[in-house]
Design a protein around this motif. Sequence first.
Motif, PDB file in Angstrom:
ATOM      1  N   PHE A   1     -50.868  14.448   7.350  1.00 53.37           N
ATOM      2  CA  PHE A   1     -50.707  15.754   6.888  1.00 53.37           C
ATOM      3  C   PHE A   1     -51.324  16.741   7.980  1.00 53.37           C
ATOM      4  CE2 PHE A   1     -49.999  14.094   2.704  1.00 53.37           C
ATOM      5  CZ  PHE A   1     -49.069  14.935   2.185  1.00 53.37           C
ATOM      6  N   GLY A   2     -52.286  15.947   8.819  1.00 50.66           N
ATOM      7  CA  GLY A   2     -53.061  16.637   9.836  1.00 50.66           C
ATOM      8  C   GLY A   2     -52.008  17.165  10.926  1.00 50.66           C
ATOM      9  N   PHE A   3     -51.373  16.001  11.365  1.00 51.14           N
ATOM     10  CA  PHE A   3     -50.891  16.311  12.856  1.00 51.14           C
ATOM     11  C   PHE A   3     -49.290  15.841  12.820  1.00 51.14           C
ATOM     12  CE2 PHE A   3     -55.198  15.611  12.991  1.00 51.14           C
ATOM     13  CZ  PHE A   3     -55.857  16.585  13.514  1.00 51.14           C
ATOM     14  N   GLY A   4     -49.048  15.222  11.549  1.00 50.82           N
ATOM     15  CA  GLY A   4     -47.573  14.847  11.583  1.00 50.82           C
ATOM     16  C   GLY A   4     -46.698  16.096  11.076  1.00 50.82           C
ATOM     17  N   LYS A   5     -45.505  15.706  10.592  1.00 57.50           N
ATOM     18  CA  LYS A   5     -44.448  16.613   9.977  1.00 57.50           C
ATOM     19  C   LYS A   5     -45.196  17.797   9.268  1.00 57.50           C
ATOM     20  CE  LYS A   5     -41.349  14.565   8.050  1.00 57.50           C
ATOM     21  NZ  LYS A   5     -40.459  13.141   7.951  1.00 57.50           N
ATOM     22  N   LYS A   6     -45.987  17.360   8.256  1.00 56.17           N
ATOM     23  CA  LYS A   6     -46.291  18.464   7.366  1.00 56.17           C
ATOM     24  C   LYS A   6     -47.921  18.840   7.671  1.00 56.17           C
ATOM     25  CE  LYS A   6     -43.970  17.849   3.216  1.00 56.17           C
ATOM     26  NZ  LYS A   6     -44.046  17.701   1.898  1.00 56.17           N
ATOM     27  N   SER A   7     -47.627  19.622   8.903  1.00 56.50           N
ATOM     28  CA  SER A   7     -49.221  19.848   9.292  1.00 56.50           C
ATOM     29  C   SER A   7     -49.963  20.993   8.548  1.00 56.50           C
ATOM     30  CB  SER A   7     -49.032  20.718  10.899  1.00 56.50           C
ATOM     31  OG  SER A   7     -50.273  21.278  11.230  1.00 56.50           O
ATOM     32  N   LEU A   8     -51.359  20.543   8.640  1.00 51.04           N
ATOM     33  CA  LEU A   8     -52.200  21.533   7.739  1.00 51.04           C
ATOM     34  C   LEU A   8     -52.424  22.802   8.593  1.00 51.04           C
ATOM     35  CD1 LEU A   8     -54.858  19.021   6.288  1.00 51.04           C
ATOM     36  CD2 LEU A   8     -53.196  20.480   5.036  1.00 51.04           C
ATOM     37  N   GLU A   9     -52.140  22.987   9.764  1.00 51.42           N
ATOM     38  CA  GLU A   9     -52.390  23.783  10.475  1.00 51.42           C
ATOM     39  C   GLU A   9     -52.018  25.462   9.769  1.00 51.42           C
ATOM     40  OE1 GLU A   9     -51.396  24.095  14.748  1.00 51.42           O
ATOM     41  OE2 GLU A   9     -51.849  25.857  15.094  1.00 51.42           O
TER      42      GLU A   9
END
Length: 483
Positions: free
Chosen positions: A129-137
């Motif tokens: 979730f942080g840096f993969g497909k589903k970024s939290l950005e």
Amino acid sequence: GLLLFTVVFILSADYIKNRRPGSFPPGPRAFPIVGNLFTVDHKRTHESLTQLAGRYGDVYSLRFGQKWTVVLNGYEVLKEALVNQGDSLVDRPELPMLQDINHGRGVIFSNGNIWKQQRRFALSTLKYFGFGKKSLEPIILDEFTYCAKEFNSHEGKPFDPHLVINNAVSNIICALVFGHRFEYGDEKFMKLMTWFGKALETHASIWAQLYNSFPLLMRRLPGPHQTVHHIWNSVKDFIRVELKEHKQNWDPSDKRDYIDCYLKEIQMSKGQADDTFDEENLVACVMDLFVAGSETTSTTLRWAFLYMVKHPEIQAKVQAEIDRVIGQSRQPSIEDRINLPYTDAVIHEVQRMGNIVPLSLPHVTNRDIQLGGYTIPKGVTIIPNLTSVLFDKNEWETPDTFNPGHFLNEEGKFVKPAAFIPFSAGKRLCLGENLARMELFLFFTSLMQHFNFSMPAGVKPVMDFRFGLTMAPVPYEMCVTSR
Ligand code: HEM
């Protein structure tokens, strides 16, 4: 006569049982029964412990109640212990107060197989979730716009940023674990936050020390330590409601959030030997992510505002760099970090000076170890004194002064000294470090891009702290105006 005999007997038994073994690290004289419980100022524990290092050396011992504790100080000793001898220090001590609440579940205070599996899962899911497909950005940037609206609503008049920042940062964890945020001021959520604050304060107080030193007695006595159980049970109930909703509309092929991933993990690991994935651990882990992930980042941001109002010239330099690199027409992105060395240095210096987890979390030796010329037996609690490293005179040019130059080389490039360890080091290293750094960067940069921060007219910033779970600034009001 009998009373005198009993007292003398107890004191002598205590003395004989609790003598420091010969090769054990030195330390201040321990009193009968309570040991060094009152040698330390529990409102400024990290300062007391750092002072004692001046007298007894980088490796010294204290006895809290009947339990021996060794305090580690300075970069060299911490690195040798947590990294080089990391396998011997991977475990947490059993703290009766926490044990009564989490029963050894979750990540922060679990050990052995539970810890190994839950930590591995948490790390890989946070990465997803942080840096993969589903970024939290985009979620963090979106949360910033809510936060900015709230800041603007004060129209430049003094206000305490505590609640808004707490809500904003907690919403990131909510988005991560529950898949949704809460409106600021949402009644249910406000209650949850207030409970958290109360519980965490008690965990950091002398009540927790007493409970952990004399559990059999304290379990029976009234005091704030008793309400803590009710609070955590309410928090668990809150999480269970979310869990129930997730189960009701669960689609195993869709990973909306942490809970979805966890439900999938429960399904997949069923029947495997040593499987620790169940709903009880799910609730415990979600609680841990909240405990470790909200107050920490929010407290760091509150220190950041204070340092910016205290040093307007540094604030202006950060804003100038952001204007040059990002401008005003787009939101910052994590890729901008490399082009914002001064801003990055300021954030790091806020973390160093803020020193929000000053004594890390306790570890325990799982075998006899040699450290600093002493033998520390198995089963001794270890306190890694991060304060002594973040303010180490041998590692920092001006340890007691706010100085972004600590993180810049001669060419103005960002450098990170090895002694920068606010997230600790070794096998128990903070597992939210990457998320925390992403949140801090995106929130801080967005705030500095849009706002000027100052103290109300005639008020000077107070840099003093108060203990909860974290070392937080004493409540303050500030003024925020649009740039
Ligand atoms: C552990 C600092 C943010 C999750 C820790 C530890 C420190 C720390 C010092 C103890 C390490 C040790 O035992 O030696 C910080 C700071 C933060 C921050 C300074 C923010 C500025 C976060 C966030 C999360 C998080 C955002 C989660 C999303 C955890 C967890 C542990 C932990 C789960 C326990 C790790 C374990 O026992 O294996 N943190 N943390 N932290 N942190 Fe953080």
